[in-house]
Design a protein around this motif. Structure first.
Motif, mmCIF file in Angstrom:
data_model
loop_
_atom_site.group_PDB
_atom_site.id
_atom_site.type_symbol
_atom_site.label_atom_id
_atom_site.label_comp_id
_atom_site.label_asym_id
_atom_site.label_seq_id
_atom_site.Cartn_x
_atom_site.Cartn_y
_atom_site.Cartn_z
ATOM 1 N N SER A 198 -10.010 -6.401 -2.296
ATOM 2 C CA SER A 198 -10.474 -5.093 -2.765
ATOM 3 C C SER A 198 -9.975 -3.957 -1.871
ATOM 4 C CB SER A 198 -12.007 -5.060 -2.810
ATOM 5 O OG SER A 198 -12.556 -5.230 -1.517
ATOM 6 N N LEU A 199 -9.492 -4.291 -0.690
ATOM 7 C CA LEU A 199 -9.006 -3.287 0.253
ATOM 8 C C LEU A 199 -7.488 -3.201 0.287
ATOM 9 C CD1 LEU A 199 -11.387 -4.318 3.168
ATOM 10 C CD2 LEU A 199 -11.557 -2.197 1.860
ATOM 11 N N ILE A 200 -6.801 -4.068 -0.479
ATOM 12 C CA ILE A 200 -5.345 -4.159 -0.420
ATOM 13 C C ILE A 200 -4.751 -4.120 -1.818
ATOM 14 C CG2 ILE A 200 -3.376 -5.579 0.301
ATOM 15 C CD1 ILE A 200 -5.250 -6.927 2.339
ATOM 16 N N THR A 201 -3.696 -3.333 -1.979
ATOM 17 C CA THR A 201 -2.899 -3.346 -3.205
ATOM 18 C C THR A 201 -1.492 -3.791 -2.842
ATOM 19 O OG1 THR A 201 -4.168 -1.553 -4.232
ATOM 20 C CG2 THR A 201 -1.967 -1.977 -5.114
ATOM 21 N N VAL A 202 -1.020 -4.848 -3.488
ATOM 22 C CA VAL A 202 0.306 -5.398 -3.202
ATOM 23 C C VAL A 202 1.275 -4.968 -4.293
ATOM 24 C CG1 VAL A 202 1.653 -7.485 -2.761
ATOM 25 C CG2 VAL A 202 -0.778 -7.405 -2.126
ATOM 26 N N GLY A 203 2.369 -4.356 -3.902
ATOM 27 C CA GLY A 203 3.381 -3.923 -4.858
ATOM 28 C C GLY A 203 4.715 -4.596 -4.592
ATOM 29 N N VAL A 204 5.534 -4.712 -5.634
ATOM 30 C CA VAL A 204 6.894 -5.261 -5.511
ATOM 31 C C VAL A 204 7.862 -4.081 -5.565
ATOM 32 C CG1 VAL A 204 8.618 -6.798 -6.499
ATOM 33 C CG2 VAL A 204 6.190 -7.406 -6.625
ATOM 34 N N ARG A 205 8.550 -3.834 -4.456
ATOM 35 C CA ARG A 205 9.420 -2.655 -4.399
ATOM 36 C C ARG A 205 10.376 -2.792 -3.210
ATOM 37 N NH1 ARG A 205 8.769 2.628 -6.551
ATOM 38 N NH2 ARG A 205 9.783 4.288 -5.337
ATOM 39 N N ASP A 206 11.600 -2.345 -3.401
ATOM 40 C CA ASP A 206 12.594 -2.315 -2.332
ATOM 41 C C ASP A 206 12.447 -0.982 -1.604
ATOM 42 O OD1 ASP A 206 14.736 -2.418 -0.642
ATOM 43 O OD2 ASP A 206 16.273 -2.257 -2.213
ATOM 44 N N ILE A 207 11.673 -0.977 -0.543
ATOM 45 C CA ILE A 207 11.383 0.268 0.169
ATOM 46 C C ILE A 207 12.633 0.811 0.852
ATOM 47 C CG2 ILE A 207 10.011 1.313 2.009
ATOM 48 C CD1 ILE A 207 8.445 0.636 -0.533
ATOM 49 N N GLN A 208 13.528 -0.066 1.321
ATOM 50 C CA GLN A 208 14.768 0.405 1.949
ATOM 51 C C GLN A 208 15.630 1.184 0.958
ATOM 52 O OE1 GLN A 208 15.700 -2.868 5.478
ATOM 53 N NE2 GLN A 208 16.934 -2.868 3.647
ATOM 54 N N GLY A 209 15.660 0.708 -0.296
ATOM 55 C CA GLY A 209 16.513 1.353 -1.278
ATOM 56 C C GLY A 209 15.835 2.458 -2.068
ATOM 57 N N GLU A 210 14.527 2.289 -2.331
ATOM 58 C CA GLU A 210 13.819 3.236 -3.194
ATOM 59 C C GLU A 210 12.827 4.125 -2.463
ATOM 60 O OE1 GLU A 210 12.347 1.324 -6.905
ATOM 61 O OE2 GLU A 210 13.148 -0.522 -6.032
ATOM 62 N N GLY A 211 12.434 3.734 -1.266
ATOM 63 C CA GLY A 211 11.401 4.476 -0.569
ATOM 64 C C GLY A 211 10.028 4.169 -1.148
ATOM 65 N N PHE A 212 9.002 4.753 -0.554
ATOM 66 C CA PHE A 212 7.638 4.555 -1.053
ATOM 67 C C PHE A 212 7.424 5.397 -2.310
ATOM 68 C CE2 PHE A 212 7.114 3.304 3.414
ATOM 69 C CZ PHE A 212 6.360 2.137 3.273
ATOM 70 N N PRO A 213 6.501 4.980 -3.187
ATOM 71 C CA PRO A 213 6.233 5.745 -4.419
ATOM 72 C C PRO A 213 5.795 7.174 -4.123
ATOM 73 C CG PRO A 213 5.242 3.561 -4.534
ATOM 74 C CD PRO A 213 5.713 3.729 -3.123
ATOM 75 N N ASP A 214 6.179 8.100 -5.001
ATOM 76 C CA ASP A 214 5.883 9.515 -4.801
ATOM 77 C C ASP A 214 4.386 9.819 -4.812
ATOM 78 O OD1 ASP A 214 8.559 10.098 -4.592
ATOM 79 O OD2 ASP A 214 8.799 10.656 -6.715
ATOM 80 N N GLU A 215 3.577 8.928 -5.382
ATOM 81 C CA GLU A 215 2.131 9.177 -5.458
ATOM 82 C C GLU A 215 1.484 9.273 -4.073
ATOM 83 O OE1 GLU A 215 -0.238 5.399 -6.481
ATOM 84 O OE2 GLU A 215 1.797 4.948 -7.221
ATOM 85 N N PHE A 216 2.191 8.806 -3.032
ATOM 86 C CA PHE A 216 1.626 8.825 -1.683
ATOM 87 C C PHE A 216 2.136 9.977 -0.829
ATOM 88 C CE2 PHE A 216 1.718 4.223 -2.849
ATOM 89 C CZ PHE A 216 0.353 4.051 -2.966
ATOM 90 N N VAL A 217 2.898 10.887 -1.413
ATOM 91 C CA VAL A 217 3.466 11.995 -0.637
ATOM 92 C C VAL A 217 2.351 12.793 0.033
ATOM 93 C CG1 VAL A 217 4.710 14.177 -0.773
ATOM 94 C CG2 VAL A 217 5.560 12.191 -2.018
#
Length: 314
Positions: free
Chosen positions: A163-182
């Motif tokens: 309940s405290l963790i959300t796991v996402g599949v994403r290439d952070i090196q290539g795409e960066g973190f999602p914009d929702e966290f700016v």
């Protein structure tokens, strides 16, 4: 680990103390022999100490000693983040307690923080991050490998921190973190082969004065990361955490005709019984004392931890 990390602020100091059917426990034989077991009514555990019935465990407190049909015993421990780090399945190289405790302090993580992590790996650090931000914070962790991410979700559910963790599949090196966290993240952690590629994205995600930590096994990675950090970060520092363990032994000294012989006596490794019998009496002239010496298998270098604070004016 059901309810071991409560999400209700009013229950933050209330921990489950009794083992229930379906709970995860850490079976402790000795400090280097532990394994996680799901308690299941009707199931048994067999090891060198005998047969243990799971039904005998239900209702007992975490930390208790339980006995087998042969009167051998083990301890049933709660799967805390520290113990989980020692018993989890290694899908990747993991961070250990010395690095984890150090970086949580330097990332200034407290309850209520929003933390970004990449990559998830085996989830060793993620579990400790979850406890640090509980009960109102959250950890968003990303891994480019879909199967690893799925396995991590299963582990977090087992240990009760999902309940405290959300796991996402994403290439952070290539795409960066999602914009929702700016501009929303309090801190961020990178465990990537090329962390410098993700640093520009982290700079956008962190709040002013937010802290980044990058873990790298090679000093060349650290050097390149630091070059990229100078643009939007300040207070850049790198640490290497080395842990030295000591072994405690009983020393037996026997005097005979003025000569003194000294030998080390290690703790017995024979099968333990309900009633531990004392060894045969030592010669009346012998004396014992306790000594400490460094373990021969002390863990050495694991990696470098580079910290940097987001510039408030960038």
């Amino acid at each position: 680990m059901r309810n071991m990390i409560p999400t209700d602020p009013s229950q933050i100091l209330s921990l489950q103390t009794r083992i229930q059917d379906g709970d995860l426990v850490v079976v402790y034989e000795r400090h280097d022999q532990m394994k996680p077991i799901k308690v299941t009514e009707g199931a048994v555990l067999q090891n060198r100490f005998g047969v243990f019935k799971h039904s005998d465990w239900i209702g007992k407190p975490f930390g208790c000693k339980v006995f087998s049909n042969k009167k051998g015993f083990v301890y049933l421990l709660a799967p805390t983040p520290e113990l989980w780090t020692l018993v989890l399945s290694h899908r990747t190289q993991i961070l250990y307690i010395a690095d984890i405790s150090f970086l949580i302090m330097y990332l200034e993580i407290v309850p209520g923080c929003l933390v970004l992590e990449s990559g998830t790996g085996s989830g060793s650090l993620t579990t400790s991050l979850a406890r640090a931000v509980a009960p109102m914070g959250h950890v968003y962790t990303f891994d480019f490998h879909e199967q690893r991410a799925a396995s991590a979700r299963e582990d977090f559910e087992k240990t009760g921190v999902n309940s405290l963790i959300t796991v996402g599949v994403r290439d952070i090196q290539g795409e960066g973190f999602p914009d929702e966290f700016v501009g929303k993240a309090d801190s961020a952690f990178l465990d990537l082969p090329q962390p410098w590629l993700a640093i520009p994205s982290v700079g956008k995600m962190l709040k002013p004065d937010g802290v980044l930590c990058s873990f790298s096994p090679c000093i060349e990675q650290v050097q390149r990361s630091c070059e990229n950090l100078r643009t939007n970060f300040t207070d850049i520092r790198t640490f290497e955490v080395l842990l030295r363990t000591y072994e405690i032994k009983e020393v037996i000294s026997e005097s005979s005709q003025g000569d003194e012989n000294v030998s080390f006596k290690s703790p017995p490794c024979k099968k333990r019984q309900h009633s531990t019998e004392k060894s045969s009496a030592i010669n009346a002239s012998a004396t014992t004392t306790v000594m400490a010496k460094p373990c021969a298998e002390t863990r050495g270098h694991t990696g470098y931890l580079t910290f940097a604070r987001r510039n408030c004016f960038s």
